[in-house]
Write a protein that holds these residues in place. Structure first.
Motif, PDB file in Angstrom:
ATOM      1  N   ARG A  70      38.420  39.632  38.614  1.00 20.98           N
ATOM      2  CA  ARG A  70      39.854  40.264  38.351  1.00 20.98           C
ATOM      3  C   ARG A  70      39.699  41.700  38.236  1.00 20.98           C
ATOM      4  O   ARG A  70      38.742  42.165  37.532  1.00 20.98           O
ATOM      5  N   ALA A  71      40.514  42.371  38.996  1.00 20.93           N
ATOM      6  CA  ALA A  71      40.574  43.748  38.750  1.00 20.93           C
ATOM      7  C   ALA A  71      41.858  44.433  38.784  1.00 20.93           C
ATOM      8  O   ALA A  71      42.827  43.997  39.220  1.00 20.93           O
ATOM      9  N   HIS A  72      42.087  45.528  37.627  1.00 26.63           N
ATOM     10  CA  HIS A  72      43.254  46.045  37.545  1.00 26.63           C
ATOM     11  C   HIS A  72      43.273  47.165  38.657  1.00 26.63           C
ATOM     12  O   HIS A  72      42.234  48.046  38.791  1.00 26.63           O
ATOM     13  N   VAL A  73      44.384  47.473  39.563  1.00 29.06           N
ATOM     14  CA  VAL A  73      44.464  48.414  40.445  1.00 29.06           C
ATOM     15  C   VAL A  73      45.947  48.807  40.334  1.00 29.06           C
ATOM     16  O   VAL A  73      46.889  48.189  39.610  1.00 29.06           O
ATOM     17  N   ARG A  74      46.395  49.928  40.819  1.00 29.10           N
ATOM     18  CA  ARG A  74      47.418  50.827  40.819  1.00 29.10           C
ATOM     19  C   ARG A  74      48.199  50.691  42.107  1.00 29.10           C
ATOM     20  O   ARG A  74      47.553  50.904  43.137  1.00 29.10           O
ATOM     21  N   LEU A  75      49.459  50.371  42.304  1.00 29.80           N
ATOM     22  CA  LEU A  75      49.984  50.017  43.450  1.00 29.80           C
ATOM     23  C   LEU A  75      50.830  51.612  43.968  1.00 29.80           C
ATOM     24  O   LEU A  75      50.723  52.409  43.324  1.00 29.80           O
ATOM     25  N   ALA A  76      51.126  51.371  45.150  1.00 31.56           N
ATOM     26  CA  ALA A  76      51.798  52.486  45.817  1.00 31.56           C
ATOM     27  C   ALA A  76      52.956  52.936  44.843  1.00 31.56           C
ATOM     28  O   ALA A  76      52.984  54.243  45.077  1.00 31.56           O
ATOM     29  N   ASN A  77      53.714  52.310  44.282  1.00 27.66           N
ATOM     30  CA  ASN A  77      54.678  52.664  43.270  1.00 27.66           C
ATOM     31  C   ASN A  77      54.375  53.048  42.109  1.00 27.66           C
ATOM     32  O   ASN A  77      55.128  53.361  40.949  1.00 27.66           O
ATOM     33  N   GLY A  78      53.227  53.138  41.805  1.00 26.97           N
ATOM     34  CA  GLY A  78      52.679  53.606  40.420  1.00 26.97           C
ATOM     35  C   GLY A  78      52.460  52.320  39.319  1.00 26.97           C
ATOM     36  O   GLY A  78      51.885  52.784  38.363  1.00 26.97           O
ATOM     37  N   ARG A  79      52.907  51.298  39.576  1.00 24.16           N
ATOM     38  CA  ARG A  79      52.750  50.100  38.972  1.00 24.16           C
ATOM     39  C   ARG A  79      51.350  49.351  38.859  1.00 24.16           C
ATOM     40  O   ARG A  79      50.721  49.405  39.808  1.00 24.16           O
ATOM     41  N   MET A  80      50.893  48.985  37.640  1.00 21.49           N
ATOM     42  CA  MET A  80      49.478  48.374  37.553  1.00 21.49           C
ATOM     43  C   MET A  80      49.649  46.918  37.873  1.00 21.49           C
ATOM     44  O   MET A  80      50.666  46.263  37.527  1.00 21.49           O
ATOM     45  N   THR A  81      48.681  46.217  38.490  1.00 23.51           N
ATOM     46  CA  THR A  81      48.706  44.819  38.780  1.00 23.51           C
ATOM     47  C   THR A  81      47.246  44.543  38.769  1.00 23.51           C
ATOM     48  O   THR A  81      46.405  45.153  38.649  1.00 23.51           O
ATOM     49  N   THR A  82      47.198  42.939  38.856  1.00 21.93           N
ATOM     50  CA  THR A  82      45.864  42.260  38.522  1.00 21.93           C
ATOM     51  C   THR A  82      45.552  41.703  40.092  1.00 21.93           C
ATOM     52  O   THR A  82      46.343  41.063  40.671  1.00 21.93           O
ATOM     53  N   ARG A  83      44.456  42.253  40.755  1.00 22.75           N
ATOM     54  CA  ARG A  83      43.928  41.766  42.001  1.00 22.75           C
ATOM     55  C   ARG A  83      43.154  40.573  41.610  1.00 22.75           C
ATOM     56  O   ARG A  83      42.055  40.789  40.836  1.00 22.75           O
ATOM     57  N   THR A  84      43.104  39.197  42.000  1.00 23.00           N
ATOM     58  CA  THR A  84      42.293  38.197  41.740  1.00 23.00           C
ATOM     59  C   THR A  84      41.510  37.880  43.082  1.00 23.00           C
ATOM     60  O   THR A  84      42.132  37.864  44.183  1.00 23.00           O
ATOM     61  N   VAL A  85      40.257  37.952  42.908  1.00 24.75           N
ATOM     62  CA  VAL A  85      39.349  37.566  44.226  1.00 24.75           C
ATOM     63  C   VAL A  85      38.537  36.496  43.911  1.00 24.75           C
ATOM     64  O   VAL A  85      38.016  36.311  43.134  1.00 24.75           O
ATOM     65  N   PHE A  86      38.499  35.473  44.919  1.00 20.96           N
ATOM     66  CA  PHE A  86      37.854  34.238  44.712  1.00 20.96           C
ATOM     67  C   PHE A  86      36.768  34.298  45.696  1.00 20.96           C
ATOM     68  O   PHE A  86      36.959  34.363  47.023  1.00 20.96           O
ATOM     69  N   CYS A  87      35.595  34.026  45.175  1.00 14.75           N
ATOM     70  CA  CYS A  87      34.372  33.927  46.303  1.00 14.75           C
ATOM     71  C   CYS A  87      33.932  32.484  46.487  1.00 14.75           C
ATOM     72  O   CYS A  87      33.529  31.820  45.500  1.00 14.75           O
ATOM     73  N   ASN A  88      33.829  32.027  47.903  1.00 16.24           N
ATOM     74  CA  ASN A  88      33.289  30.682  47.687  1.00 16.24           C
ATOM     75  C   ASN A  88      31.935  30.327  47.405  1.00 16.24           C
ATOM     76  O   ASN A  88      31.420  29.295  47.422  1.00 16.24           O
ATOM     77  N   GLN A  89      31.088  31.510  47.671  1.00 15.43           N
ATOM     78  CA  GLN A  89      29.750  31.384  47.367  1.00 15.43           C
ATOM     79  C   GLN A  89      29.310  32.726  46.662  1.00 15.43           C
ATOM     80  O   GLN A  89      28.873  33.395  47.295  1.00 15.43           O
ATOM     81  N   PRO A  90      29.417  32.576  45.531  1.00 13.98           N
ATOM     82  CA  PRO A  90      28.991  33.703  44.672  1.00 13.98           C
ATOM     83  C   PRO A  90      27.631  34.057  44.647  1.00 13.98           C
ATOM     84  O   PRO A  90      27.211  35.177  44.733  1.00 13.98           O
ATOM     85  N   GLY A  91      26.528  33.124  44.882  1.00 16.16           N
ATOM     86  CA  GLY A  91      25.094  33.175  45.002  1.00 16.16           C
ATOM     87  C   GLY A  91      25.015  34.176  46.068  1.00 16.16           C
ATOM     88  O   GLY A  91      24.128  35.194  46.208  1.00 16.16           O
ATOM     89  N   ALA A  92      25.474  33.915  47.134  1.00 16.60           N
ATOM     90  CA  ALA A  92      25.353  34.636  48.499  1.00 16.60           C
ATOM     91  C   ALA A  92      25.897  36.080  48.331  1.00 16.60           C
ATOM     92  O   ALA A  92      25.202  37.077  48.981  1.00 16.60           O
ATOM     93  N   VAL A  93      26.817  36.302  47.527  1.00 11.09           N
ATOM     94  CA  VAL A  93      27.257  37.752  47.369  1.00 11.09           C
ATOM     95  C   VAL A  93      26.113  38.423  46.374  1.00 11.09           C
ATOM     96  O   VAL A  93      26.145  39.567  46.789  1.00 11.09           O
ATOM     97  N   GLU A  94      25.926  37.849  45.327  1.00  9.88           N
ATOM     98  CA  GLU A  94      24.955  38.361  44.689  1.00  9.88           C
ATOM     99  C   GLU A  94      23.335  38.681  45.568  1.00  9.88           C
ATOM    100  O   GLU A  94      22.612  39.872  45.329  1.00  9.88           O
ATOM    101  N   ARG A  95      23.017  37.899  46.235  1.00  9.21           N
ATOM    102  CA  ARG A  95      22.085  38.145  47.051  1.00  9.21           C
ATOM    103  C   ARG A  95      22.052  39.177  48.039  1.00  9.21           C
ATOM    104  O   ARG A  95      21.199  39.852  48.311  1.00  9.21           O
ATOM    105  N   ALA A  96      23.287  39.290  48.653  1.00  4.75           N
ATOM    106  CA  ALA A  96      23.501  40.246  49.458  1.00  4.75           C
ATOM    107  C   ALA A  96      23.657  41.619  48.971  1.00  4.75           C
ATOM    108  O   ALA A  96      23.472  42.958  49.372  1.00  4.75           O
ATOM    109  N   GLY A  97      23.856  41.852  47.537  1.00  2.00           N
ATOM    110  CA  GLY A  97      23.844  42.956  46.591  1.00  2.00           C
ATOM    111  C   GLY A  97      25.119  43.794  47.110  1.00  2.00           C
ATOM    112  O   GLY A  97      25.311  45.095  46.829  1.00  2.00           O
ATOM    113  N   ARG A  98      26.301  43.023  47.515  1.00  2.00           N
ATOM    114  CA  ARG A  98      27.554  43.779  47.728  1.00  2.00           C
ATOM    115  C   ARG A  98      28.650  42.835  47.482  1.00  2.00           C
ATOM    116  O   ARG A  98      28.548  41.802  47.275  1.00  2.00           O
ATOM    117  N   ALA A  99      29.922  43.601  47.299  1.00  2.00           N
ATOM    118  CA  ALA A  99      30.978  42.946  46.927  1.00  2.00           C
ATOM    119  C   ALA A  99      31.758  42.612  48.231  1.00  2.00           C
ATOM    120  O   ALA A  99      31.745  43.291  49.119  1.00  2.00           O
TER     121      ALA A  99
END
Length: 325
Positions: free
Chosen positions: A100-129
């Motif tokens: 989960r990451a806090h991001v700012r929308l175009a209208n200035g409001r803050m929101t929480t973006r939720t990212v679900f990764c179906n293979q977290p191990g593969a992301v860590e091995r690739a070394g990138r999000a």
């Protein structure tokens, strides 16, 4: 109707190749042609995730992009309470499935973006999000550490798309910046402390903590844990919270099984601390005072009359009006 189902099941079992096992589950696997989700066994059979966390992980993975998956949305969908769902989301986050990451929308409001990764191990091995398929979000602030414990920020709805805007190719959209798992976390809120830890408060708080295992068998603490948590319970007692109300707040909707019972109680004693009871002066109704109009001396006859501003009395005003006519 039940007989038809039983006959169909018997025929399906008879068509399975090879001998059937004497015990254990038997799979009748019929290929899906629509409305299905591929889930890895690393999630479905995870050795450290709770059953609630695995179920929520599978549910989130089956949802389309843009679906709300905050605590409020999941609580409205499932029978589990907010605390169990929040604990399950933290489990998924700790094992790399959820970010989960806090991001700012175009209208200035803050929101929480939720990212679900179906293979977290593969992301860590690739070394990138992995860049999620979400609308472009300008002015992303620097990476911020997420809170260690709930309450969870609720997802704000994204602004409606502009029909006149030029569509941006998905390849050129900037990825949402997700804080790395090693990002420093803010210090925990301190445990509440009473104004004065009297012997009576200490004795009552110790008894409440020791008695919790009679109401939730998983809440077994060492003497050191009890000694550390006594000031928090004493702060509740000092605010005139009844022992049975404290017990309900500490034992309701616990995760099964709780990995760190003492930490769970410390968190609840801190974030659920009720405010002090108001005194008699705060609850007394406001006294309405009568409106008093001050006395003024007439500029013409020097007689007294009531008015908010100086001037002439009623008689002098009548004479002035008649003379002017």
């Amino acid at each position: 109707m039940a007989t038809q189902h039983h006959n169909a099941l018997t025929r399906a079992l008879a068509e399975l190749p090879g001998p059937l096992p004497a015990f254990g589950v038997i799979h009748i696997a019929i290929p899906h042609t629509s409305r299905f989700t591929i889930v890895g066994n690393h999630l479905a059979q995870h050795a450290e995730l709770s059953l609630v966390a695995i179920g929520i992980g599978v549910h989130i993975q089956s949802l389309p992009v843009g679906s709300l998956v905050g605590i409020k949305a999941l609580t409205a969908r499932f029978a589990e309470g907010e605390m169990r769902i929040a604990a399950a989301l933290r489990e998924l986050e700790a094992h790399g499935y959820l970010r989960r990451a806090h991001v700012r929308l175009a209208n200035g409001r803050m929101t929480t973006r939720t990212v679900f990764c179906n293979q977290p191990g593969a992301v860590e091995r690739a070394g990138r999000a992995v860049a999620p398929k979400v609308p472009s979000v300008p002015d992303v602030p620097p990476e911020q550490p997420l809170p260690e414990e709930p309450p969870e920020p609720e997802e704000a709805p994204a602004p409606p798309p502009d029909p006149e805007a030029t569509p941006v190719p998905e390849e050129s959209r900037p990825p949402v910046r997700v804080p790395p798992p090693t990002a420093p976390k803010p210090p925990r809120r301190p445990l509440p402390q009473p104004r004065e830890l009297t012997p009576e408060l200490r004795r009552t708080a110790s008894a409440i903590l020791a008695d919790l295992r009679n109401h939730a068998e998983e809440l077994v603490f060492s003497e050191g844990d009890v000694e550390e948590l006594i000031p928090g319970v004493a702060a509740w007692l000092e605010r005139e919270v009844r022992p049975d109300a404290i017990r309900r707040a500490l034992t309701t909707d616990l995760p099964k099984p709780p990995k760190y019972p003492a930490k769970i109680l410390r968190h609840r004693l801190t974030v659920l601390l009720p405010p002090p009871l108001p005194g008699a002066e705060e609850l007394a109704p406001a006294v309405r005072r009568p409106l008093v109009i001050p006395l003024q001396n007439c500029d013409g006859c020097d007689r007294a009359f009531r008015s908010r501003e100086p001037g002439h009395c009623r008689g002098c005003r009548s004479e002035l009006t008649a003379a002017a006519a």
